[in-house]
Design an enzyme around this catalytic site. Structure first.
Site, PDB file in Angstrom:
ATOM      1  N   LYS A   1     103.458 -48.894  55.251  1.00  0.00           N
ATOM      2  CA  LYS A   1     103.721 -47.657  55.997  1.00  0.00           C
ATOM      3  C   LYS A   1     102.508 -46.733  55.904  1.00  0.00           C
ATOM      4  CE  LYS A   1     106.657 -43.563  55.894  1.00  0.00           C
ATOM      5  NZ  LYS A   1     107.818 -42.914  55.302  1.00  0.00           N
TER       6      LYS A   1
ATOM      7  N   LYS B   1     100.036 -44.356  39.771  1.00  0.00           N
ATOM      8  CA  LYS B   1      99.096 -44.786  40.824  1.00  0.00           C
ATOM      9  C   LYS B   1      97.757 -44.071  40.652  1.00  0.00           C
ATOM     10  CE  LYS B   1     101.992 -45.764  44.850  1.00  0.00           C
ATOM     11  NZ  LYS B   1     102.352 -45.342  46.193  1.00  0.00           N
TER      12      LYS B   1
ATOM     13  N   GLU C   1     114.629 -45.755  43.008  1.00  0.00           N
ATOM     14  CA  GLU C   1     113.570 -44.890  43.565  1.00  0.00           C
ATOM     15  C   GLU C   1     114.203 -43.711  44.306  1.00  0.00           C
ATOM     16  OE1 GLU C   1     109.374 -46.427  44.747  1.00  0.00           O
ATOM     17  OE2 GLU C   1     110.394 -46.122  46.642  1.00  0.00           O
TER      18      GLU C   1
ATOM     19  N   GLY D   1     110.183 -46.006  52.920  1.00  0.00           N
ATOM     20  CA  GLY D   1     109.867 -47.414  52.668  1.00  0.00           C
ATOM     21  C   GLY D   1     111.084 -48.225  52.254  1.00  0.00           C
ATOM     22  N   ARG D   2     111.851 -47.722  51.294  1.00  0.00           N
ATOM     23  CA  ARG D   2     112.973 -48.516  50.756  1.00  0.00           C
ATOM     24  C   ARG D   2     114.157 -48.584  51.711  1.00  0.00           C
ATOM     25  NH1 ARG D   2     111.713 -43.991  48.059  1.00  0.00           N
ATOM     26  NH2 ARG D   2     113.222 -42.298  47.849  1.00  0.00           N
TER      27      ARG D   2
ATOM     28  N   GLU E   1      97.716 -52.693  46.371  1.00  0.00           N
ATOM     29  CA  GLU E   1      98.085 -54.110  46.276  1.00  0.00           C
ATOM     30  C   GLU E   1      97.985 -54.783  47.641  1.00  0.00           C
ATOM     31  OE1 GLU E   1      99.736 -51.553  45.037  1.00  0.00           O
ATOM     32  OE2 GLU E   1     100.672 -52.033  43.110  1.00  0.00           O
TER      33      GLU E   1
ATOM     34  N   HIS F   1     126.042 -67.596  32.237  1.00  0.00           N
ATOM     35  CA  HIS F   1     125.494 -68.368  31.127  1.00  0.00           C
ATOM     36  C   HIS F   1     124.294 -67.657  30.527  1.00  0.00           C
ATOM     37  CE1 HIS F   1     128.136 -71.696  32.208  1.00  0.00           C
ATOM     38  NE2 HIS F   1     127.949 -71.251  33.443  1.00  0.00           N
TER      39      HIS F   1
HETATM   40  O1  LIG Z   1     104.512 -49.320  52.679  1.00  0.00           O
HETATM   41  P1  LIG Z   1     103.533 -48.746  51.728  1.00  0.00           P
HETATM   42  O2  LIG Z   1     102.978 -47.434  52.193  1.00  0.00           O
HETATM   43  O3  LIG Z   1     102.436 -49.728  51.433  1.00  0.00           O
HETATM   44  O4  LIG Z   1     104.279 -48.402  50.377  1.00  0.00           O
HETATM   45  C1  LIG Z   1     104.861 -49.385  49.575  1.00  0.00           C
HETATM   46  C2  LIG Z   1     105.793 -48.808  48.544  1.00  0.00           C
HETATM   47  O5  LIG Z   1     105.103 -47.984  47.647  1.00  0.00           O
HETATM   48  C3  LIG Z   1     105.896 -46.883  47.250  1.00  0.00           C
HETATM   49  O6  LIG Z   1     105.357 -45.741  47.816  1.00  0.00           O
HETATM   50  C4  LIG Z   1     106.000 -46.733  45.769  1.00  0.00           C
HETATM   51  O7  LIG Z   1     104.812 -46.945  45.133  1.00  0.00           O
HETATM   52  C5  LIG Z   1     107.271 -47.191  47.826  1.00  0.00           C
HETATM   53  O8  LIG Z   1     108.024 -46.080  48.017  1.00  0.00           O
HETATM   54  C6  LIG Z   1     106.912 -47.940  49.048  1.00  0.00           C
HETATM   55  O9  LIG Z   1     107.992 -48.647  49.524  1.00  0.00           O
END
Ligand SMILES: O=P(O)(O)OC[C@H]1O[C@](O)(CO)[C@@H](O)[C@@H]1O
Length: 527
Positions: free
Chosen positions: A209, A499, A353, A266-267, A215, A384
Site C-alpha cells: 500500500k 521500523k 494490530e 492493510g489488514r 521487506e 496433540h
Molecule cells: O502494504 P504495505 O504498505 O507494504 O504495509 C505492510 C504492512 O506493514 C504494516 O504497516 C505494519 O508494519 C501493516 O499495517 C501493513 O499491513
C-alpha cells in the site's frame, strides 16, 4: 463523543452477573432449557453456536443493552458510509475514512458509499480485462507461453489475508495455476520460493500500500535480479498493487498496476486489489466475485440491530464478556480444517494490530484491558500439542472453533465405519463438551475443571463464498470490539518505533563490512 463500555448503564449489571457466571459443569447444565439449540445464530452461510459460553439470558440482555447504549451498530453503519473512523481526538492521527467494506459492496443497487464502491469496481474491471488477456493469450511471455504461476510479494496486511484465503481455497484454483508468497526479508524465504518456480512462465505481483516497506522492496529487487539473470525483462513479468501516487506507482516498471486506496487499512485489504489480483489470477473472476459476495453478505448482517441475529456483534460482545468480565486474556481460534491453517495468522494481525491499543478515541488512556492475545492452529493437530493447557492449565483460554459439515474435496474414505470428516467433527464437538463440562476424578491429575468457554462457527463447506463471509465476519467482530473499548482500531503507530530503529541500524551497518560477527557486536553496543 463515544463512550467506552465501562461508562454504560449495563456495565454494573454485567459485573454482577460475572460474579456468578453460568456454570457449565453443573449436572445437566449444557442441556438445560435447550440451550445448545437456542443459543445459535443462523445465517445462510455460517451459524454461530454459543451454548458452551458462560452466559445466560441475563448476560445476553446486558450485552444487548450495552450494545445499544454504545450505538455499536450505528457506528458500523456510519463507518460503511464514510465516517472518519480512523482518528483520535486532540492528537495528530491519520484522520481517514475506513472503507474496506466498499470493495465488496458490489451486489446491492444502493451501495453504502457509492464513490468508493465505484473505484473498487473500476479496479475489478481492470483486473478482469487483465485476466482475460492472460486467459486468451494476449499477454504471454517472450516465448509466447502462457503465465501459469504467480509470486505474490508483500508483508503484513499485504500478505497474511491473501495468503490465508489462497490456502483456504487452494482446491478451487484454475487448472495449472499456482500462487506462491514471499514475505520475510529473511533471504531464505525468497530463495525457497524462487527454487520452486519456472520464472519464464511466472508473474510477480508486488503488493505494498505504502510502496515503501523494506521487506517488500528488498524482495522485489531480489526477484527482479533473478528475472534478469534468467534473461527475462522484469517489466514483462511484474505487476504491482499499491496506493495511488505511492513510490511504487510507476507504470513503466510494471506490466500492469492496480490501486488500493488510503481509506483501506492493510489488514482489512484482502478484498481490495491487495488480495483480489493474486486471488483473481488463481480462482478466476467468477469465483473471486463469489468470495466478495460472501463478504458482502456478512457486512449486511453486521448492520442487524438485534444482537441475537448479528453473528459478528455477538462474537464481539461474547469476546468482551470473556475478556473484560471473566478475565480471560487470550483467545484461541481453532479451525477444524487444514485449508484454514493460515487463517489464525491473518487474525493475529487483523485483531492485534487493530485492538492492541492503550489510548481511547478521545485521547484518554483506556478504561480497561483491550485486545486479547490471539493465536491458533488447525484441529485436530492442536489437540496433540497445546490442548493440555486448554483443558488443565491455570490460564483459561476461550476458544472460537471453526468447522465444516463437508470436506472441500468431497473425497473421503470410510475407515471402521466412519469417514475422516466425521472423525474430524466428532473431535471438534468432543473438545467443546470437554472444555465446558470438565470431568471429576478421584485422581487430582485427571480432574478437568471445565467451565472453559467456546463457540463454534459451523458452515456447510469451505467455498469461496464461505471464506469471504468468515473473513468479513472477523473484520466486523474486531471493529465492534474496538468500538466497545472506544479505541481507534485502524492505525498502527505501535509498529513504527521498531521500523525506525531498524532503518537506523541498517543505515549504520551498510557502512560496515557485512560480517555477521561484526553485526552482532554493533547491536550489542546499541543495547
Ligand atoms: O502494504 P504495505 O504498505 O507494504 O504495509 C505492510 C504492512 O506493514 C504494516 O504497516 C505494519 O508494519 C501493516 O499495517 C501493513 O499491513
Amino acid at each position: 463523543m463515544y463512550k467506552n463500555f465501562t461508562q454504560t448503564k449495563a456495565f454494573s449489571g454485567l459485573r454482577r452477573c460475572a460474579q456468578r457466571p453460568y456454570d457449565l459443569t453443573r449436572k445437566g447444565a449444557l442441556f438445560e432449557d435447550d440451550r445448545l439449540q437456542k443459543f445459535v445464530c443462523r445465517s445462510p452461510l455460517v451459524n454461530l453456536h454459543y451454548g458452551t459460553q458462560r452466559i445466560d439470558h441475563h448476560v445476553l440482555q446486558g450485552l444487548s443493552d450495552m450494545s445499544r447504549e454504545l450505538e455499536l451498530v450505528e457506528q458500523f453503519k456510519a463507518l460503511r458510509r464514510g465516517a472518519v473512523a480512523n482518528r483520535i481526538e486532540g492528537v495528530e492521527s491519520e484522520n481517514r475514512q475506513v472503507l474496506h467494506t466498499a470493495c465488496r459492496d458490489l451486489f446491492s443497487a444502493l451501495p453504502c458509499h457509492p464513490e468508493a464502491t465505484a473505484s473498487a469496481a473500476g479496479q475489478l474491471d481492470k483486473l478482469a480485462s487483465f485476466l482475460e488477456k492472460l486467459d486468451s493469450g494476449v499477454i504471454v511471455n517472450h516465448r509466447q507461453q502462457r503465465f501459469t504461476s504467480l509470486v505474490h510479494i508483500g508483508i503484513g496486511g499485504s500478505d497474511l489475508g491473501p495468503r490465508a484465503v489462497y490456502e483456504g481455497l487452494k482446491c478451487y484454483g484454475k487448472e495449472g495455476r499456482t500462487v506462491r508468497f514471499i514475505a520475510n526479508v529473511d533471504p531464505d524465504d525468497a530463495v525457497a520460493v524462487l527454487s520452486q518456480v519456472d520464472l519464464s512462465t511466472t508473474l510477480v505481483n508486488i503488493v505494498s500500500k505504502s510502496g515503501t516497506t523494506l521487506e517488500t522492496l528488498t524482495n522485489e529487487e531480489i526477484v527482479r535480479a533473478a528475472l534478469k539473470k534468467a534473461g527475462l525483462n522484469p517489466a514483462d513479468h511484474c505487476i504491482a498493487v499499491t496506493g495511488e501516487g505511492s513510490r511504487m506507482d510507476n507504470s513503466g516498471d510494471y506490466l500492469e498496476t492496480f490501486h488500493m486506496y488510503e481509506y483501506i487499512g492493510g489488514r482489512y485489504s484482502t478484498c481490495s486489489m491487495v488480495g483480489a489480483a493474486s486471488l483473481g489470477f488463481f480462482l478466476g473472476m467468477e469465483q473471486l466475485k463469489q468470495f466478495l459476495e460472501g463478504a458482502a453478505l456478512l457486512d449486511e448482517m453486521a448492520e442487524e440491530e438485534r444482537l441475537e441475529q448479528n453473528i459478528p456483534l455477538l462474537m464481539a460482545l461474547i469476546g468482551v464478556w470473556n475478556h473484560n468480565f471473566l478475565g480471560c486474556r487470550s483467545l484461541a481460534v481453532l479451525p477444524y480444517s487444514q485449508a484454514m491453517h493460515r487463517f489464525p495468522a491473518h487474525l493475529q494481525q487483523c485483531d492485534m494490530e487493530s485492538n492492541g491499543k492503550s489510548l481511547q478515541r478521545n485521547g484518554q488512556p483506556v478504561a480497561s484491558t483491550t485486545g486479547p492475545i490471539v493465536w491458533g492452529e488447525p484441529g485436530t493437530n492442536g489437540q496433540h500439542a497445546f490442548y493440555q493447557l486448554l483443558h488443565q492449565g491455570t490460564e483459561i483460554v476461550p476458544v472460537e472453533f471453526i468447522g465444516f459439515r463437508r470436506s472441500q474435496s468431497g473425497l473421503d474414505q470410510t475407515v471402521e465405519n466412519t469417514t475422516s470428516q466425521e472423525k474430524l467433527l466428532a473431535n471438534l464437538f468432543a473438545q467443546m463438551v470437554a472444555l465446558a463440562a470438565g470431568k471429576e476424578s478421584d485422581n487430582p491429575n485427571r480432574v478437568f475443571p471445565g467451565n472453559r468457554p467456546s463457540s463454534l462457527l459451523l458452515a456447510q463447506r469451505l467455498t469461496p463464498k464461505t471464506m469471504g463471509a468468515l473473513l468479513a465476519l472477523y473484520e466486523a467482530k474486531i471493529i465492534f470490539q474496538g468500538f466497545v473499548w472506544n479505541i481507534n482500531s485502524f492505525d498502527q503507530e505501535g509498529v513504527q518505533l521498531g521500523k525506525a530503529l531498524a532503518t537506523r541500524f541498517i543505515a549504520e551497518i551498510s557502512k560496515r563490512e557485512s560480517d555477521p560477527d561484526s553485526l552482532e557486536n554493533y547491536f550489542l553496543k546499541q543495547l
